[in-house]
Design a protein around this motif. Structure first.
Motif: not given
Length: 517
Positions: A277-278, A307-308
């Motif tokens: 993620k990120n 995203n997560d």
């Protein structure tokens, strides 16, 4: 009586000396820590000194400096790597903190609210949240940064980041509002950049004429025809002209396709079966020839963040050619490579294209067998599951005071097993061709002419390389070669490779030496 006075005087002098020594000790320790920090092998000593200052001299002027030094030393993102279809390069983000670093910065504000270091904290934390796509939190801290002295670096940078933030989050009206604030507060700063950003805002609003006018204002700056009749030095640089031309091209494409159904590009990014993620994902437009395309240009393209759950998505895409770029930390990349290989995708109206990406462990190679009495070299590597064939990449290594680099090219393709025997003479005579432009991927007539000229230039350069490479000898008259292996499945899809991005992470290469004949 006189003796008592003498004793008292000595005690007072001793106390004064002790007081002066105690007061100056943090400065002495801080200077020593700065010295050791510059020595790689002494980094731990520097950290120990910084910790002593914050622990034993918490009220000294050097305590907040020491705490910030510890934050930067241990809790920053460090360099990230930009991976695109055109280049791979390091992107220094030395001063953007990690999540842990953010907590330390909050502690710094709590303990030393009036320190100079505390004033910069809103900007630092805002940059962190912006770097992982948490735009709401980033906005909150950048707005705090604006409350600093208008002439301060923190205030001007916070204003600039707010503009970029609002453009990323599709809030063009707010972006225009803060562009005007920036122009009012810093009338002689970043004038060309503000015209480009304003053009982006108008383009997002669908006002393509005003966008075009804003972009073209850069030419007025160059000619000294803006309102202040002052030339912006940056506008005279071809860097800004090329940016302007690219943005005008994008503006025309959007206007021409305003009624066309849009496409979607989406996908998943994983590592070891888990979501990563990120990570920043960029959508790079490939409908125009890239001229001097570099790290600073990639940030002009649409960006989203994984995203997560590991998913990313771009919507409202005009039909055409695109590639996917990544901005990913060295920590995530170390020991891994990215699959599939970078490529250009073509999307049509109303299409949803799925582009899944994943990091896979590097293929492990063995130490080459080089026997002095033999004319051959044996290269071996681990057998990769589902691999149908392998490709050997090789090149001459160049080392100098600035680091290490090498030109590489495919030496052997379709290798059926995890071993190959090469003649030393073949390697000594091997020359790596320069990267060539693919003329068929260039649509514009002018672009084709440039491509042909570039191809001819590359061919001439390749001839020069043939003369230059054999002179690249190291000590004891030996040539150094870098080599890597790529593993492919039956459909010629990359499974993994042995080099990944290690050259950009730690300047690591798999190499071997061959004595000159």
């Amino acid at each position: 009586m006189d003796n008592n006075k003498k004793i008292t005087k000595r005690i007072i002098i001793s106390l004064i000396i002790l007081g002066i020594t105690y007061a100056s000790l943090p400065t002495i320790l801080y200077s020593a820590a700065n010295y050791y920090e510059g020595q790689k092998e002494s980094k731990n000593i520097a950290e120990g000194l910084y910790k002593k200052i914050t622990k034993y001299f918490p009220h000294s002027s050097k305590a907040p400096n020491s705490l910030e030094a510890l934050i930067i030393s241990n809790n920053v993102q460090g360099e990230s790597i930009f991976i695109t279809n055109h280049f791979t390069s390091s992107n220094p983000n030395t001063y953007i903190p990690t999540a842990k670093g953010v907590e330390y910065y909050k502690l710094l504000v709590q303990k030393y609210p009036n320190s100079q270091q505390a004033k910069a904290v809103p900007l630092k934390i805002g940059q962190y949240y912006e770097s992982i796509g948490y735009y709401g939190e980033a906005e909150k801290y950048f707005l705090q940064g604006l409350t600093e002295d208008r002439e301060s670096f923190v205030a001007s940078e916070s204003n600039y980041h707010l503009i970029k933030l609002y453009l990323k989050s599709k809030s063009p009206q707010k972006a225009l509002e803060y562009i005007e604030i920036y122009r009012k507060n810093y009338p002689e700063s970043l004038k060309a950049e503000m015209y480009l950003l304003a053009g982006d805002a108008y383009q997002t609003l669908g006002d393509f004429k005003r966008a075009e006018k804003s972009y073209k204002n850069i030419l007025k700056l160059e000619q000294g025809q803006d309102d202040s009749d002052l030339m912006d030095e940056k506008a005279t640089n071809s860097f800004y002209k090329e940016k302007m031309e690219e943005k005008l091209f994008q503006n025309q494409r959007k206007l021409a396709n305003i009624n066309q159904e849009k496409a979607i590009i989406q996908g998943f990014l994983g590592k070891d079966g888990e979501a990563l993620k990120n990570v920043a994902i960029f959508l790079i437009d490939e409908n125009r020839e890239k001229v001097n395309f570099c790290t600073s240009d990639i940030e002009d393209y649409p960006v989203t963040y994984v995203n997560d759950k590991g998913h990313y998505e771009f919507r409202d895409i005009i039909p055409g050619k695109y590639s996917i770029g990544l901005g990913i930390s060295k920590k995530d990349l170390a020991g891994y490579t990215l699959v599939p290989e970078q490529q250009i995708y073509e999307v049509t109206a109303a299409q949803t294209l799925n582009v899944d990406l994943k990091l896979v462990p590097l293929l492990q190679v063995k130490q080459p067998e080089i026997k002095e009495e033999s004319e051959n070299i044996t290269l071996q590597w681990e057998q990769v599951k589902d691999a149908h064939h392998y490709t050997l990449i090789a090149g001459w290594v160049k080392r100098n005071k600035d680091g290490v680099s090498f030109n590489s090219a495919e030496l052997r393709e379709n290798i059926p097993t995890n071993e190959i025997v090469l003649a030393k003479d073949e390697l000594l005579e091997f020359n790596c061709p320069q990267q060539k432009l693919d003329e068929k991927n260039i649509d514009l007539a002018e672009g084709k002419q440039k491509a042909k000229a570039k191809i001819k230039e590359n061919q001439n350069e390749s001839e020069k390389e043939k003369e230059r490479y054999p002179s690249l000898l190291h000590k004891d008259g030996q040539h150094e070669f870098a080599w890597s292996i790529k593993a492919y499945d039956r459909d010629n899809n990359l499974i993994t490779d042995s080099s990944g991005f290690e050259l950009f992470i730690n300047q690591s290469l798999n190499t071997f030496f061959i004595p000159e004949k």
